[in-house]
Design a protein around this motif. Structure first.
Motif, mmCIF file in Angstrom:
data_model
loop_
_atom_site.group_PDB
_atom_site.id
_atom_site.type_symbol
_atom_site.label_atom_id
_atom_site.label_comp_id
_atom_site.label_asym_id
_atom_site.label_seq_id
_atom_site.Cartn_x
_atom_site.Cartn_y
_atom_site.Cartn_z
ATOM 1 N N HIS A 1 0.844 -1.187 0.000
ATOM 2 C CA HIS A 1 0.000 0.000 0.000
ATOM 3 C C HIS A 1 0.882 1.241 0.000
ATOM 4 C CE1 HIS A 1 -2.800 2.986 2.175
ATOM 5 N NE2 HIS A 1 -3.115 2.963 0.898
ATOM 6 N N ILE A 2 0.658 2.114 -0.992
ATOM 7 C CA ILE A 2 1.465 3.319 -1.146
ATOM 8 C C ILE A 2 0.524 4.509 -1.306
ATOM 9 C CG2 ILE A 2 3.336 4.413 -2.446
ATOM 10 C CD1 ILE A 2 3.681 1.617 -3.805
ATOM 11 N N THR A 3 0.848 5.611 -0.643
ATOM 12 C CA THR A 3 0.118 6.865 -0.834
ATOM 13 C C THR A 3 0.906 7.761 -1.776
ATOM 14 O OG1 THR A 3 -0.916 6.746 1.353
ATOM 15 C CG2 THR A 3 -0.836 8.903 0.295
ATOM 16 N N ILE A 4 0.248 8.252 -2.825
ATOM 17 C CA ILE A 4 0.885 9.043 -3.868
ATOM 18 C C ILE A 4 0.464 10.497 -3.731
ATOM 19 C CG2 ILE A 4 1.177 9.353 -6.353
ATOM 20 C CD1 ILE A 4 2.228 6.689 -5.356
ATOM 21 N N THR A 5 1.429 11.398 -3.619
ATOM 22 C CA THR A 5 1.140 12.834 -3.546
ATOM 23 C C THR A 5 1.714 13.596 -4.736
ATOM 24 O OG1 THR A 5 3.126 13.199 -2.199
ATOM 25 C CG2 THR A 5 1.063 12.806 -1.022
ATOM 26 N N GLU A 6 2.527 12.946 -5.567
ATOM 27 C CA GLU A 6 3.138 13.621 -6.710
ATOM 28 C C GLU A 6 2.080 14.053 -7.717
ATOM 29 O OE1 GLU A 6 4.089 10.827 -5.444
ATOM 30 O OE2 GLU A 6 6.248 10.831 -5.055
ATOM 31 N N LYS A 7 2.323 15.185 -8.390
ATOM 32 C CA LYS A 7 1.378 15.640 -9.400
ATOM 33 C C LYS A 7 1.530 14.781 -10.656
ATOM 34 C CE LYS A 7 4.189 19.292 -11.567
ATOM 35 N NZ LYS A 7 4.251 20.739 -11.883
ATOM 36 N N ALA A 8 0.644 15.024 -11.620
ATOM 37 C CA ALA A 8 0.627 14.210 -12.837
ATOM 38 C C ALA A 8 1.742 14.634 -13.782
ATOM 39 C CB ALA A 8 -0.727 14.345 -13.516
ATOM 40 N N ALA B 1 7.523 11.907 -13.505
ATOM 41 C CA ALA B 1 7.937 11.139 -12.326
ATOM 42 C C ALA B 1 6.802 10.252 -11.829
ATOM 43 C CB ALA B 1 8.397 12.091 -11.221
ATOM 44 N N LEU B 2 5.575 10.779 -11.864
ATOM 45 C CA LEU B 2 4.428 9.980 -11.436
ATOM 46 C C LEU B 2 4.212 8.807 -12.384
ATOM 47 C CD1 LEU B 2 1.866 9.708 -9.590
ATOM 48 C CD2 LEU B 2 0.654 10.945 -11.384
ATOM 49 N N ILE B 3 4.325 9.045 -13.668
ATOM 50 C CA ILE B 3 4.143 7.970 -14.650
ATOM 51 C C ILE B 3 5.196 6.886 -14.450
ATOM 52 C CG2 ILE B 3 4.274 7.421 -17.114
ATOM 53 C CD1 ILE B 3 3.019 10.187 -17.625
ATOM 54 N N GLN C 1 -3.545 13.927 -4.221
ATOM 55 C CA GLN C 1 -2.808 14.947 -4.954
ATOM 56 C C GLN C 1 -3.566 16.272 -4.953
ATOM 57 O OE1 GLN C 1 -3.281 12.106 -8.136
ATOM 58 N NE2 GLN C 1 -1.102 12.287 -8.641
ATOM 59 N N ASN C 2 -2.858 17.338 -5.300
ATOM 60 C CA ASN C 2 -3.513 18.638 -5.413
ATOM 61 C C ASN C 2 -2.857 19.412 -6.545
ATOM 62 O OD1 ASN C 2 -4.821 21.060 -5.167
ATOM 63 N ND2 ASN C 2 -4.188 21.471 -3.066
ATOM 64 N N PHE C 3 -3.273 19.091 -7.765
ATOM 65 C CA PHE C 3 -2.770 19.810 -8.938
ATOM 66 C C PHE C 3 -3.932 20.168 -9.822
ATOM 67 C CE2 PHE C 3 -1.714 19.586 -13.464
ATOM 68 C CZ PHE C 3 -0.822 20.652 -13.555
ATOM 69 N N ASN D 1 -11.169 28.842 -22.250
ATOM 70 C CA ASN D 1 -11.963 27.749 -22.824
ATOM 71 C C ASN D 1 -12.881 27.073 -21.806
ATOM 72 O OD1 ASN D 1 -10.953 27.672 -25.633
ATOM 73 N ND2 ASN D 1 -8.978 27.256 -24.631
ATOM 74 N N GLY D 2 -12.872 27.557 -20.566
ATOM 75 C CA GLY D 2 -13.764 27.014 -19.553
ATOM 76 C C GLY D 2 -13.464 25.593 -19.160
ATOM 77 N N ILE D 3 -12.165 25.223 -19.160
ATOM 78 C CA ILE D 3 -11.773 23.862 -18.787
ATOM 79 C C ILE D 3 -10.595 23.929 -17.827
ATOM 80 C CG2 ILE D 3 -12.596 22.770 -20.910
ATOM 81 C CD1 ILE D 3 -9.744 22.881 -21.962
ATOM 82 N N CYS D 4 -10.299 22.826 -17.191
ATOM 83 C CA CYS D 4 -9.102 22.731 -16.353
ATOM 84 C C CYS D 4 -8.570 21.308 -16.408
ATOM 85 C CB CYS D 4 -9.386 23.144 -14.909
ATOM 86 S SG CYS D 4 -10.602 22.138 -14.045
ATOM 87 N N ARG D 5 -7.274 21.182 -16.217
ATOM 88 C CA ARG D 5 -6.638 19.865 -16.139
ATOM 89 C C ARG D 5 -6.325 19.595 -14.676
ATOM 90 N NH1 ARG D 5 -1.401 17.234 -16.758
ATOM 91 N NH2 ARG D 5 -0.329 19.241 -16.708
ATOM 92 N N VAL D 6 -6.660 18.413 -14.193
ATOM 93 C CA VAL D 6 -6.474 18.072 -12.782
ATOM 94 C C VAL D 6 -5.785 16.723 -12.654
ATOM 95 C CG1 VAL D 6 -8.511 19.386 -12.054
ATOM 96 C CG2 VAL D 6 -8.740 16.949 -12.579
ATOM 97 N N SER D 7 -5.039 16.557 -11.588
ATOM 98 C CA SER D 7 -4.465 15.249 -11.276
ATOM 99 C C SER D 7 -5.588 14.307 -10.869
ATOM 100 C CB SER D 7 -3.441 15.374 -10.148
ATOM 101 O OG SER D 7 -3.994 16.037 -9.025
ATOM 102 N N ALA D 8 -5.381 13.016 -11.089
ATOM 103 C CA ALA D 8 -6.433 12.034 -10.846
ATOM 104 C C ALA D 8 -6.890 12.016 -9.395
ATOM 105 C CB ALA D 8 -5.943 10.638 -11.252
ATOM 106 N N GLY D 9 -5.936 12.222 -8.472
ATOM 107 C CA GLY D 9 -6.258 12.061 -7.062
ATOM 108 C C GLY D 9 -6.624 13.329 -6.329
#
Length: 498
Positions: free
Chosen positions: A63-70, A73-75, A117-119, A126-134
């Motif tokens: 079990h690992i907790t991931i805080t890195e952004k997308a 390094a995360l990939i 995560q918090n990215f 364009n009314g959109i945003c890109r976010v990290s999965a977590g």
């Protein structure tokens, strides 16, 4: 409903005091029965994880907790952990808050990654945003609120991870939209062979539609691009209705007034008035949109309501008091304007259960609006005769989902979200399974559907009737993931034999 007078309160208070004294004198220590779930010991080196039900203790190998952004390094981290899991013959599970209730975010002896995560990268033009999965919805709101935006569609609570919301294709209060997946433009997905592919409606469209509401069984989401909406100051309208009329009146309201941006309904859950009365709450933009306040968290009424909310099991008096607060007190003292972001910025923990002998269990049913009165009748015939304690029901609107393979809203539906307090015993679990199966059968007969993220109490026949594309989903999943590395307890229960 008549307002409570001072005399009513005094008489009621005396009755409660007398009742408590009598109950204390006549109290017997009646055994609760055998506890559920049974004790599970994690093997040496393993970790025991559970989900929001507290009924699925599951040992995982890693079990690992991931805080890195997308990023790259995360990939690389995902690829290393995926390769190791495959070499060891272990399932690979990626989750966030584990708010599902039937092991949909768990697999036995798996490598389990918890994303925290918090990215967020906005594109306001364009009314959109890109976010990290977590990223959690609370952090999405915190990032968007200062720049005047809000999630276009999200769940009604802010504790959940965004990719998890896509994987269960959850919905919320915004109208007249379909579920969250309809507002996602694209995503990056790591497949079972470790490749990262972009999925959208124009690129790898089948994989995009399988992943939407696919419960993480197609791969691990890296990040998503989703639509935003303007944050506004909203003004509520409270409309008392007969419970049986709520379905059709809900649809009439949002169809006749396109200015309505948010809406939900409630029903009376007292035993002597079960589902007889309802309340429809709609929100439209207020005239004054200047100087919007920062998004707030749980308000005074939410926190003050907790003791009454948690005291409902076993007491129709408390349920009546709670309905009075919701239909009379709350509109009177808490019915002013509120920003869209403040309205959806509410954590589940506000009304969380703190009783170790009970657990909160959600049900959700999707009913054709024209059959809602029949749904009310079915609930009256099934729920009060069970051993379960219904704490709340919230009604929402979900427009047609024409994309996800495991769609629950194949036509416009009224979503009925029910929260039960279940005793954590064998008898409590057995009775919940019986009641759930009975409700599912009635809803299917009405042309409706039940929601998959909760307890796995549907029969195989009910599952296939509700989700007829599940054999096709299972066959395609075996093609893209022949080693069945992305699995969970729900796959084991329903899909493995297809």
């Amino acid at each position: 409903m008549k307002p409570m007078t001072r005399r009513t309160l005094l008489v009621g208070g005396g009755a409660v005091a007398g009742g408590l004294a009598t109950a204390k004198l006549l109290r017997e220590d009646i055994p609760r029965g055998r506890a559920w779930p049974p004790q599970v010991a994690a093997p040496d080196g393993a970790t025991l994880l559970d989900d929001a039900s507290a009924l699925n203790p599951t040992p995982v190998a890693r079990h690992i907790t991931i805080t890195e952004k997308a990023d790259d390094a995360l990939i690389a981290l995902f690829r290393r952990e995926l390769a190791e899991a495959k070499s060891e013959g272990r399932p690979f599970v990626v989750h966030a808050a584990r708010h599902s209730m039937g092991g949909q975010s768990l697999a036995r002896n798996a490598t389990a990654l918890t994303l925290d995560q918090n990215f967020l990268e906005p594109d306001t033009a364009n009314g959109i945003c890109r976010v990290s999965a977590g990223i959690r919805w609370a952090d999405v709101i915190a990032n968007l609120d200062p720049i005047g935006f809000s999630p276009k569609v999200m769940q009604s609570n802010n504790d959940f991870g965004v990719a998890s919301t896509f994987c269960v294709n959850a919905h919320g209060w915004p109208v007249p939209h379909s579920a969250f997946g309809s507002t996602v433009r694209s995503l990056r997905l790591m497949t079972a062979d470790g490749d990262v592919v972009t999925c959208s409606r124009s690129e790898n469209a089948d994989l995009f539609n399988m992943t939407m509401g696919g419960y993480g069984m197609t791969g691990a989401i890296i990040d998503l691009e989703m639509e935003m909406a303007e944050n506004r100051r909203l003004e509520p309208t409270y409309t008392p209705l007969k419970g049986a009329d709520l379905g059709t009146r809900f649809i009439e309201a949002i169809n006749s007034d396109p200015a309505i941006e948010m809406a939900y309904g409630r029903l009376d859950i007292t035993i002597d008035g079960f589902f007889e009365d309802g309340l429809l709450i709609t929100y439209k933009p207020a005239q004054d949109q200047s100087d919007l306040p920062a998004a707030s968290g749980s308000g005074f009424l939410s926190k003050a309501a907790r003791p009454i909310f948690r005291a409902q099991p076993g007491s129709d008096r408390v349920k009546r008091a709670r309905w009075y607060m919701e239909t009379a007190v709350s509109p009177a003292i808490g019915g002013g304007t509120v920003t869209r972001n403040s309205l959806i910025n509410e954590p589940v923990v506000t009304l969380d259960d703190r009783d170790p002998t009970r657990t909160d269990i959600l049900h959700e049913y999707f009913v054709p609006p024209e059959r809602f009165a029949d749904f009310v009748t079915a609930c009256r015939e099934v729920i009060p005769s069970s051993y379960q304690e219904l704490l709340n029901i919230t009604l929402r609107f979900v427009d047609t989902d024409r994309e996800s393979w495991l769609a629950y809203a194949t036509t416009p539906r009224i979503a009925a979200v029910m929260l039960f307090s279940q005793e954590m015993t064998l008898r409590g679990e057995a009775d919940m399974a019986r009641m759930t199966s009975a409700l599912i059968e009635r809803v299917i007969d009405l042309g409706g559907a039940y929601y998959l993220p909760y307890r796995l109490h549907a029969t195989d026949r009910q599952f296939l009737r509700t989700y007829p594309r599940s054999p096709q989903f299972a066959a395609r999943k075996r093609e893209i993931d022949p080693g069945l590395v992305f699995t969970n307890l729900m796959w084991d229960r329903y899909f493995a034999g297809l």
